[in-house]
Scaffold this motif. Structure first.
Motif, short mmCIF file in Angstrom:
data_model
loop_
_atom_site.label_atom_id
_atom_site.label_comp_id
_atom_site.label_asym_id
_atom_site.label_seq_id
_atom_site.Cartn_x
_atom_site.Cartn_y
_atom_site.Cartn_z
N ALA A 1 4.67 55.57 55.71
CA ALA A 1 4.75 54.55 56.76
C ALA A 1 6.20 54.18 57.05
O ALA A 1 7.05 54.19 56.16
CB ALA A 1 3.99 53.29 56.34
N ILE A 2 6.41 53.84 58.31
CA ILE A 2 7.67 53.25 58.77
C ILE A 2 7.30 51.88 59.31
O ILE A 2 6.47 51.78 60.22
CB ILE A 2 8.33 54.09 59.88
CG1 ILE A 2 8.63 55.51 59.39
CG2 ILE A 2 9.60 53.39 60.39
CD1 ILE A 2 9.05 56.47 60.51
N ILE A 3 7.88 50.84 58.73
CA ILE A 3 7.62 49.48 59.19
C ILE A 3 8.81 49.05 60.04
O ILE A 3 9.94 48.99 59.56
CB ILE A 3 7.44 48.52 58.00
CG1 ILE A 3 6.25 48.94 57.16
CG2 ILE A 3 7.30 47.08 58.50
CD1 ILE A 3 6.13 48.24 55.82
N VAL A 4 8.55 48.80 61.32
CA VAL A 4 9.59 48.35 62.25
C VAL A 4 9.54 46.83 62.25
O VAL A 4 8.55 46.23 62.67
CB VAL A 4 9.37 48.94 63.66
CG1 VAL A 4 10.45 48.43 64.61
CG2 VAL A 4 9.36 50.46 63.61
N MET A 5 10.62 46.19 61.76
CA MET A 5 10.61 44.75 61.56
C MET A 5 11.69 44.04 62.37
O MET A 5 12.66 44.66 62.80
CB MET A 5 10.81 44.41 60.08
CG MET A 5 12.18 44.81 59.56
SD MET A 5 12.84 43.80 58.19
CE MET A 5 13.13 42.22 58.92
N ALA B 1 12.55 41.11 69.36
CA ALA B 1 13.52 42.14 68.98
C ALA B 1 13.10 43.52 69.51
O ALA B 1 13.92 44.43 69.56
CB ALA B 1 13.69 42.20 67.47
N GLY B 2 11.84 43.66 69.91
CA GLY B 2 11.38 44.93 70.44
C GLY B 2 10.55 45.74 69.46
O GLY B 2 10.42 46.95 69.62
N LYS B 3 9.96 45.09 68.47
CA LYS B 3 9.21 45.81 67.44
C LYS B 3 8.12 46.71 68.03
O LYS B 3 8.06 47.89 67.70
CB LYS B 3 8.55 44.83 66.46
CG LYS B 3 9.52 44.04 65.62
CD LYS B 3 8.81 43.10 64.68
CE LYS B 3 7.98 42.03 65.35
NZ LYS B 3 8.72 41.02 66.10
N SER B 4 7.27 46.16 68.86
CA SER B 4 6.16 46.94 69.41
C SER B 4 6.66 48.08 70.29
O SER B 4 6.19 49.21 70.19
CB SER B 4 5.19 46.05 70.18
OG SER B 4 4.61 45.11 69.31
N LEU C 1 15.27 45.81 63.16
CA LEU C 1 15.84 45.72 64.51
C LEU C 1 16.68 44.45 64.59
O LEU C 1 16.16 43.34 64.57
CB LEU C 1 14.72 45.67 65.55
CG LEU C 1 13.77 46.86 65.57
CD1 LEU C 1 12.72 46.68 66.65
CD2 LEU C 1 14.52 48.18 65.75
N LYS C 2 17.99 44.63 64.67
CA LYS C 2 18.92 43.52 64.63
C LYS C 2 19.57 43.31 65.99
O LYS C 2 20.03 44.27 66.63
CB LYS C 2 20.01 43.79 63.59
CG LYS C 2 20.99 42.65 63.43
CD LYS C 2 21.95 42.92 62.29
CE LYS C 2 22.88 41.73 62.12
NZ LYS C 2 23.66 41.84 60.89
#
Length: 180
Positions: A11-15, A20-23, A111-112
């Motif tokens: 899994a890759i968790i985009v946080m 911030a654009g996660k979805s 995502l910063k």
């Protein structure tokens, strides 16, 4: 430099904070890699959604069952041999630890971005249960990933394509090619 991690990846968790654009990034990353994508928001119980929609920040007690449901989904997909990209705020280290729960085949993409960039994105969003007024609460809660976490940080100032390129490069991944 690529993040050192064992293969295969489960899994890759985009946080990141709301806005911030996660979805968006998770969907584009999943498409590029040929992985399914799951939005962490879909794992929230109705009471959490109602609370956020009314402008009330969630408590840790609200979040634990939600995080457990996401971790269970990661485990199930890994057991089925299906790597997944998941969009999830995962704002605190303890939340990320609950999601990863010792797995070596899960990585986090943080995502910063600046408060100004994120606030402008939130102001343009329609039909989302998370009101822009909760941004400061999320920023106050945010604990950026530390070097000892299985995480990379990407700047959200670029285009979706550039951000996904950066993620793929930093994770040392190659996109799956469509059959000819």
């Amino acid at each position: 430099m690529a993040l050192h991690r064992p293969a295969p990846l489960a899994a890759i968790i985009v946080m990141g904070v709301s806005g911030a654009g996660k979805s968006t990034i998770a969907e584009a990353l999943a498409e590029r890699l040929g992985f399914p994508m799951r939005d962490g928001d879909a794992f929230h119980p109705p009471a959490n959604v109602a609370k956020m929609a009314s402008g009330v920040p969630l408590t840790d007690a609200d979040r634990w069952p939600w995080l457990k449901a996401i971790a269970d989904a990661i485990d199930a997909m890994a057991a089925a041999g299906t790597p997944v990209v998941i969009a999830c705020s995962a704002l605190k280290r303890a939340y990320r630890e609950a999601l990863v729960h010792g797995r070596k085949d899960v990585v986090i993409v943080y995502l910063k971005g600046s408060r100004e960039v994120i606030a402008s994105r939130l102001a343009r969003r329609l039909d989302h249960f998370m009101p822009p007024a909760l941004l400061d609460s999320q920023l106050a809660t945010l604990e950026e990933p530390r070097p000892d976490e299985p995480a990379i940080t990407v700047n959200i100032a670029g285009s979706v394509e550039a951000i996904v390129d950066d993620i793929i490069l930093k994770l040392g991944l190659a996109p799956r090619r469509a059959a000819s």
